[in-house]
Every structure is written in C-alpha cells, then in structure tokens.
Design a protein around this motif. Structure first.
Motif, PDB file in Angstrom:
ATOM      1  N   ASP A  58      17.595   6.514  -8.539  1.00 33.98           N
ATOM      2  CA  ASP A  58      18.821   7.303  -8.677  1.00 33.98           C
ATOM      3  C   ASP A  58      19.584   6.826  -9.911  1.00 33.98           C
ATOM      4  OD1 ASP A  58      20.907   9.016  -8.275  1.00 33.98           O
ATOM      5  OD2 ASP A  58      21.875   7.786  -6.732  1.00 33.98           O
ATOM      6  N   GLY A  59      19.114   7.248 -11.060  1.00 38.59           N
ATOM      7  CA  GLY A  59      19.724   6.820 -12.315  1.00 38.59           C
ATOM      8  C   GLY A  59      18.972   7.418 -13.484  1.00 38.59           C
ATOM      9  N   LYS A  60      19.326   6.991 -14.668  1.00 40.03           N
ATOM     10  CA  LYS A  60      18.698   7.495 -15.886  1.00 40.03           C
ATOM     11  C   LYS A  60      17.539   6.612 -16.297  1.00 40.03           C
ATOM     12  CE  LYS A  60      19.550   8.302 -20.811  1.00 40.03           C
ATOM     13  NZ  LYS A  60      20.558   8.227 -21.906  1.00 40.03           N
ATOM     14  N   ALA A  61      16.328   7.139 -16.215  1.00 42.04           N
ATOM     15  CA  ALA A  61      15.154   6.434 -16.730  1.00 42.04           C
ATOM     16  C   ALA A  61      15.016   6.761 -18.212  1.00 42.04           C
ATOM     17  CB  ALA A  61      13.913   6.864 -15.966  1.00 42.04           C
ATOM     18  N   THR A  62      14.447   5.837 -18.987  1.00 37.95           N
ATOM     19  CA  THR A  62      14.384   6.007 -20.441  1.00 37.95           C
ATOM     20  C   THR A  62      12.984   5.676 -20.970  1.00 37.95           C
ATOM     21  OG1 THR A  62      15.100   3.722 -20.850  1.00 37.95           O
ATOM     22  CG2 THR A  62      16.816   5.412 -20.708  1.00 37.95           C
ATOM     23  N   SER A  63      12.752   6.060 -22.209  1.00 42.72           N
ATOM     24  CA  SER A  63      11.502   5.702 -22.885  1.00 42.72           C
ATOM     25  C   SER A  63      11.835   5.101 -24.239  1.00 42.72           C
ATOM     26  CB  SER A  63      10.606   6.934 -23.074  1.00 42.72           C
ATOM     27  OG  SER A  63      11.202   7.863 -23.970  1.00 42.72           O
ATOM     28  N   SER A  64      10.922   4.277 -24.739  1.00 42.50           N
ATOM     29  CA  SER A  64      11.096   3.702 -26.076  1.00 42.50           C
ATOM     30  C   SER A  64       9.767   3.723 -26.813  1.00 42.50           C
ATOM     31  CB  SER A  64      11.652   2.275 -26.004  1.00 42.50           C
ATOM     32  OG  SER A  64      10.803   1.449 -25.227  1.00 42.50           O
ATOM     33  N   CYS A  65       9.854   3.853 -28.132  1.00 48.06           N
ATOM     34  CA  CYS A  65       8.655   4.034 -28.946  1.00 48.06           C
ATOM     35  C   CYS A  65       7.990   2.698 -29.262  1.00 48.06           C
ATOM     36  CB  CYS A  65       9.021   4.745 -30.244  1.00 48.06           C
ATOM     37  SG  CYS A  65      10.097   3.780 -31.332  1.00 48.06           S
ATOM     38  N   LEU A 154       1.833  24.841 -29.755  1.00 53.15           N
ATOM     39  CA  LEU A 154       1.990  24.179 -28.461  1.00 53.15           C
ATOM     40  C   LEU A 154       3.008  24.952 -27.636  1.00 53.15           C
ATOM     41  CD1 LEU A 154       2.433  20.387 -27.778  1.00 53.15           C
ATOM     42  CD2 LEU A 154       4.041  22.027 -26.806  1.00 53.15           C
ATOM     43  N   TYR A 155       2.601  25.314 -26.419  1.00 58.80           N
ATOM     44  CA  TYR A 155       3.492  25.942 -25.444  1.00 58.80           C
ATOM     45  C   TYR A 155       3.541  25.061 -24.203  1.00 58.80           C
ATOM     46  CZ  TYR A 155       3.202  30.283 -28.165  1.00 58.80           C
ATOM     47  OH  TYR A 155       3.277  31.220 -29.159  1.00 58.80           O
ATOM     48  N   PHE A 156       4.667  25.109 -23.496  1.00 64.66           N
ATOM     49  CA  PHE A 156       4.692  24.356 -22.252  1.00 64.66           C
ATOM     50  C   PHE A 156       5.607  24.993 -21.219  1.00 64.66           C
ATOM     51  CE2 PHE A 156       8.040  22.301 -24.730  1.00 64.66           C
ATOM     52  CZ  PHE A 156       9.046  22.078 -23.813  1.00 64.66           C
ATOM     53  N   VAL A 157       5.269  24.682 -19.969  1.00 67.08           N
ATOM     54  CA  VAL A 157       6.012  25.159 -18.799  1.00 67.08           C
ATOM     55  C   VAL A 157       6.311  23.947 -17.918  1.00 67.08           C
ATOM     56  CG1 VAL A 157       5.920  26.581 -16.723  1.00 67.08           C
ATOM     57  CG2 VAL A 157       4.849  27.399 -18.843  1.00 67.08           C
ATOM     58  N   LEU A 158       7.578  23.761 -17.573  1.00 68.82           N
ATOM     59  CA  LEU A 158       7.971  22.648 -16.717  1.00 68.82           C
ATOM     60  C   LEU A 158       8.719  23.155 -15.497  1.00 68.82           C
ATOM     61  CD1 LEU A 158       9.392  20.082 -19.327  1.00 68.82           C
ATOM     62  CD2 LEU A 158       7.011  20.471 -18.660  1.00 68.82           C
ATOM     63  N   ASP A 159       8.546  22.470 -14.380  1.00 73.11           N
ATOM     64  CA  ASP A 159       9.352  22.745 -13.191  1.00 73.11           C
ATOM     65  C   ASP A 159      10.711  22.052 -13.291  1.00 73.11           C
ATOM     66  OD1 ASP A 159       7.810  24.489 -11.775  1.00 73.11           O
ATOM     67  OD2 ASP A 159       7.626  23.212 -10.002  1.00 73.11           O
ATOM     68  N   LYS A 160      10.707  20.869 -13.909  1.00 71.75           N
ATOM     69  CA  LYS A 160      11.942  20.084 -14.011  1.00 71.75           C
ATOM     70  C   LYS A 160      12.116  19.572 -15.439  1.00 71.75           C
ATOM     71  CE  LYS A 160      10.505  17.377 -10.653  1.00 71.75           C
ATOM     72  NZ  LYS A 160      10.447  16.272  -9.663  1.00 71.75           N
ATOM     73  N   PHE A 161      13.366  19.613 -15.915  1.00 71.27           N
ATOM     74  CA  PHE A 161      13.690  19.168 -17.268  1.00 71.27           C
ATOM     75  C   PHE A 161      14.558  17.903 -17.252  1.00 71.27           C
ATOM     76  CE2 PHE A 161      12.168  23.307 -18.181  1.00 71.27           C
ATOM     77  CZ  PHE A 161      11.929  23.406 -19.558  1.00 71.27           C
ATOM     78  N   ASP A 162      14.646  17.258 -16.101  1.00 66.97           N
ATOM     79  CA  ASP A 162      15.599  16.161 -15.914  1.00 66.97           C
ATOM     80  C   ASP A 162      15.534  15.105 -17.016  1.00 66.97           C
ATOM     81  OD1 ASP A 162      14.966  17.573 -13.494  1.00 66.97           O
ATOM     82  OD2 ASP A 162      16.058  16.058 -12.362  1.00 66.97           O
ATOM     83  N   ASN A 163      14.357  14.562 -17.258  1.00 68.39           N
ATOM     84  CA  ASN A 163      14.266  13.456 -18.213  1.00 68.39           C
ATOM     85  C   ASN A 163      14.386  13.918 -19.657  1.00 68.39           C
ATOM     86  OD1 ASN A 163      14.069  11.457 -16.278  1.00 68.39           O
ATOM     87  ND2 ASN A 163      11.837  11.586 -16.142  1.00 68.39           N
ATOM     88  N   LEU A 164      13.966  15.143 -19.951  1.00 62.67           N
ATOM     89  CA  LEU A 164      14.186  15.691 -21.284  1.00 62.67           C
ATOM     90  C   LEU A 164      15.679  15.856 -21.560  1.00 62.67           C
ATOM     91  CD1 LEU A 164      11.412  18.439 -21.576  1.00 62.67           C
ATOM     92  CD2 LEU A 164      11.619  16.406 -23.003  1.00 62.67           C
ATOM     93  N   VAL A 165      16.400  16.362 -20.565  1.00 62.60           N
ATOM     94  CA  VAL A 165      17.837  16.564 -20.721  1.00 62.60           C
ATOM     95  C   VAL A 165      18.574  15.233 -20.766  1.00 62.60           C
ATOM     96  CG1 VAL A 165      19.910  17.491 -19.605  1.00 62.60           C
ATOM     97  CG2 VAL A 165      17.812  18.847 -19.647  1.00 62.60           C
ATOM     98  N   ASN A 166      18.275  14.334 -19.821  1.00 61.96           N
ATOM     99  CA  ASN A 166      18.987  13.056 -19.730  1.00 61.96           C
ATOM    100  C   ASN A 166      18.793  12.189 -20.967  1.00 61.96           C
ATOM    101  OD1 ASN A 166      19.914  13.724 -17.193  1.00 61.96           O
ATOM    102  ND2 ASN A 166      18.298  12.621 -16.111  1.00 61.96           N
ATOM    103  N   ASN A 167      17.651  12.355 -21.646  1.00 64.61           N
ATOM    104  CA  ASN A 167      17.370  11.538 -22.824  1.00 64.61           C
ATOM    105  C   ASN A 167      17.598  12.286 -24.136  1.00 64.61           C
ATOM    106  OD1 ASN A 167      15.981   8.744 -21.997  1.00 64.61           O
ATOM    107  ND2 ASN A 167      15.369  10.299 -20.514  1.00 64.61           N
ATOM    108  N   GLY A 168      18.258  13.428 -24.042  1.00 75.19           N
ATOM    109  CA  GLY A 168      18.649  14.148 -25.246  1.00 75.19           C
ATOM    110  C   GLY A 168      17.501  14.705 -26.060  1.00 75.19           C
ATOM    111  N   ARG A 169      16.392  15.058 -25.402  1.00 75.25           N
ATOM    112  CA  ARG A 169      15.223  15.560 -26.122  1.00 75.25           C
ATOM    113  C   ARG A 169      15.224  17.079 -26.284  1.00 75.25           C
ATOM    114  NH1 ARG A 169      15.266  10.645 -26.531  1.00 75.25           N
ATOM    115  NH2 ARG A 169      13.396   9.323 -26.568  1.00 75.25           N
ATOM    116  N   VAL A 170      16.201  17.747 -25.670  1.00 78.10           N
ATOM    117  CA  VAL A 170      16.322  19.196 -25.839  1.00 78.10           C
ATOM    118  C   VAL A 170      17.754  19.529 -26.233  1.00 78.10           C
ATOM    119  CG1 VAL A 170      14.478  19.797 -24.236  1.00 78.10           C
ATOM    120  CG2 VAL A 170      16.795  19.516 -23.367  1.00 78.10           C
TER     121      VAL A 170
END
Length: 275
Positions: A58-65, A154-170
C-alpha cells in the motif's frame, strides 16, 4: 573484431537469447523497489513474486535504471559494442549508457535509444546480429540500425496504469483517460513517449481495435516480424497471435513473457505488440 550487444532488462530477454559465434550478449538489470524490498531485474527474478508484492504493498513502488558501471562492467574486451536501452523519455538508462562512451579509447561504442521497450528492443537486437553476420562495418551498421529503429511500431493495452501514473511515465492527459474516465485506451509509442491512439470502453473491444489497427497499418508484413509481450496473460497473447496470423502476413509472430521491469509497469494482463 569482437562484437558485443548489451541491452537493459526492459527488453524482457534472457542471456541465452543470441546464438552467434560473432556476437556476445549481456543484460544490464533495472531495479524495482517495493517498500523495503529490492528486486533486481535479472534472471533470478520471478515476475509472479514481484507482482504479488506490488499488489500487497500500500504505497508507491518505484524503478531505477542501471548505473554507468552496470554497462561499463559488461563491455569486456569487445572492440565493437552496441547498447540498446528503453526509451530515454521513460528512463535514465540511455543516459547511464552514454556516460560509458567516454571511458574507452580504441573501441567503437554506440548507444541506441530504442524509443520503446520489450519487443522493439528485441527486433533491434535481431537486426544488429543480422547486420554483423553479414559482415558490415561498424559505421555501416550504425547508419542502418537507426533507420531500422525508426520503422518500428509498438502498441499496448493495459488493465491498470497505476505504476505508470505514480512514477510519472505518462502525461496528465493519458493518466486522466486511463484512471478517471475508466477507459481502456489503445496506447502507442510516439517518438519514445506514451500516447493514446483510441479510447475504448472494454478490454475485449480494445483488443479487437489493436488487431484491426495493426492490420490497417501496412498492407504487406511479409518482411516483418511481430512480438507479442504479455504480463501473466498468455491466453490473450495466443488469441492475438492466432488472429494476426490470419489477417497479416507476418514472417514470424513470437510470444514473449514480460520479465520484471515491464511487468512492473504493465501489471497483470498487460499486452505489448511490437513490429
């Protein structure tokens, strides 16, 4: 002259992907942080375990390069090196790899922004291997691979955008469409950024629109290969493959299971189609 291709783990590839006497291959892992748990996106990672932790957190998960050393340590004694990364507009992976280009004298190093992820990187790697085995020079390959990269889609379909939104990727627009309006958008890679091609109400309809859009994109796919990447949804990937095999004359259609980084952002039932 030794050749080496290095990708980051957004490629969804494993280290045994390339079988060539002329080319060595390696993968620089991204890192996923879920609370106090760190997941290295390498071959030891089980995407199902990662997704279970994400869903329970229950929080913001993140990724790093990958950091520059992650690339530097993988170059070894190769004379000619190609590094292919996830879109630089979505990650710092490209910039980390670029730092490495200033560390070597006497080596040819090219960093390629895939402007996508997953299957797009796979197709670029396959083309690099083909050009190397044809005996082209490093400079000839540099020119031709950028032209090849720019023709990928590249095309894509997602059910959930949570981590894309939370990490500012969209963008805010895409986030609004996907989360507030509760629409299932058909998204695409737009010069390395995520954009919406169509706004659809149901998952079934957006999958149909995905197939229809690919069919209409090009009349002749006989020289093209398609990669369908999925996050824990092989049934949908197989369905898309079956239909595309009937309506498009792709030379080959391959199904690829997403690994850590792509699973983190696509989440369950995420589908990416690259060609």
């Amino acid at each position: 002259m030794k050749y080496k291709i290095i990708v980051d783990s957004s490629s969804d590839l494993l280290k045994n992907f390339i079988n060539s006497k002329m080319v060595e291959f390696d993968i620089a892992p991204l890192i996923i942080q879920v609370g106090n748990k760190t997941f290295v996106d390498d071959e030891t990672l089980d995407p199902k375990v990662l997704l279970k932790e994400i869903n329970a957190f229950d929080g913001k998960a993140t990724s790093s390069c990958p950091n520059p050393y992650d690339y530097l340590s993988r170059i070894g004694d190769a004379d000619n090196v190609f590094i292919v990364t996830i879109s630089k507009k979505l990650s710092g992976s490209f910039n980390s790899a670029m730092i490495v280009t200033h560390e070597f004298d006497g080596k040819n190093i090219m960093v390629i922004d895939s402007k996508g992820t997953s299957g797009v990187i796979v197709r670029i790697v396959e083309e690099l291997v083909r050009l190397i085995e044809l005996g082209l020079t490093f400079d000839e390959i540099k020119s031709r691979i950028i032209e090849f990269r720019d023709q990928r889609k590249l095309y894509f379909v997602l059910d959930k955008f949570d981590n894309l939104v939370n990490n500012g990727r969209v963008s805010k627009t895409v986030a609004f469409i996907a989360t507030i309006l509760k629409i299932k958008p058909l998204c695409f890679a737009d010069d390395g950024e995520i954009n919406v091609r169509f706004r659809i109400r149901t998952r079934r309809s957006v999958i149909q629109k995905l197939i229809e859009t690919i069919k209409l994109d090009k009349e002749d796919y006989s020289n093209d290969e398609c990669i369908i990447s999925h996050c824990q949804d092989e049934d949908t990937a197989l369905h898309i493959k079956e239909i595309l095999s009937k309506v498009c004359n792709f030379r080959r259609i391959t199904i690829l299971e997403m690994r850590g980084l792509c699973s983190f952002y696509a989440l369950e039932k995420g589908i990416i189609v690259s060609f």
